[in-house]
Write a protein that holds these residues in place. Sequence first.
Motif, mmCIF file in Angstrom:
data_model
loop_
_atom_site.group_PDB
_atom_site.id
_atom_site.type_symbol
_atom_site.label_atom_id
_atom_site.label_comp_id
_atom_site.label_asym_id
_atom_site.label_seq_id
_atom_site.Cartn_x
_atom_site.Cartn_y
_atom_site.Cartn_z
ATOM 1 N N TYR A 50 33.598 -17.547 35.759
ATOM 2 C CA TYR A 50 35.019 -17.239 36.325
ATOM 3 C C TYR A 50 35.558 -15.687 36.189
ATOM 4 C CZ TYR A 50 37.691 -17.420 32.141
ATOM 5 O OH TYR A 50 38.004 -17.351 30.628
ATOM 6 N N ARG B 136 36.745 -22.279 42.318
ATOM 7 C CA ARG B 136 37.117 -22.351 40.920
ATOM 8 C C ARG B 136 36.159 -21.564 39.936
ATOM 9 N NH1 ARG B 136 36.871 -26.929 38.687
ATOM 10 N NH2 ARG B 136 35.781 -28.098 40.274
ATOM 11 N N SER C 21 35.707 -22.556 34.732
ATOM 12 C CA SER C 21 36.890 -22.011 34.991
ATOM 13 C C SER C 21 37.731 -21.963 33.543
ATOM 14 C CB SER C 21 37.743 -22.898 35.853
ATOM 15 O OG SER C 21 38.026 -24.029 35.529
ATOM 16 N N GLY D 110 36.124 -17.812 40.059
ATOM 17 C CA GLY D 110 37.585 -17.343 39.716
ATOM 18 C C GLY D 110 38.087 -16.629 40.725
ATOM 19 N N GLN E 235 32.941 -13.439 38.408
ATOM 20 C CA GLN E 235 33.076 -13.788 39.895
ATOM 21 C C GLN E 235 31.952 -14.185 40.655
ATOM 22 O OE1 GLN E 235 35.125 -10.616 38.689
ATOM 23 N NE2 GLN E 235 36.210 -12.395 38.159
#
Length: 224
Positions: free
Chosen positions: A147, A53, A124, A56, A150
């Motif tokens: 997120y 989460r 998130s 991402g 990454q």
Amino acid sequence: MGTKAVLFDLFETLITEYADGRRISGRRYDYPGLLGLSQEEFKLEWRSRVERRMRGELASFPDVIRDICRSRGLDADEQSVQSLYQSRIQEKRIPFEAVRPDILDMLENLRTHGWKLGLISNCSEEEVRGWEDSPLTGYFDDVIFSYEVQCCKPDPAIYELACRRLQVLPEDCVFVGDGGSGELDGAHQAGMKVIHAVWFNPYVESRYAQLSAPMQLAAALPVR
């Protein structure tokens, strides 16, 4: 001396979801009725997806719910998924609507004295919907939501990214956080000075200097 920057964590450092040891939102989600999962079953599945989460890999809250249902052999009713999603968005907006004045005073003081300010948050998409409408936004030179990039704390790469975007070296940065997700050790390993903020969350132990009030921060920073 090089350009100096202070990098902050977000949740339980600049905003808090708790008051008197309880969630402000009074969280109540009907997982059994909407998904066919007990509260404990849902928590187990939710926690097992934390890093996915934060990075991402599961792009949205609805994607997380659908993934949980698939893993349990359940059909994810889209109306139920969207109902949970909207409730989650509203819950996560609450802390942004009640930023403590001394937090804003701290940020104003740092800006006045010429420090660059950055933010690194493990989060998130739905958790930071309230960011743009909060009074915090105008104080920061750069904001990193995990997120979106990454990558999440305590991975050194996220601290290095923050430095590049602020055009500073790690040794010219101070990281301030409550200590969740191993973030303090991550910042230290990246070469930053570390300050442990315990004004919201005094329960995390660490080996770093602790501050119990936001306005103590300016005096604790290295001389520019």
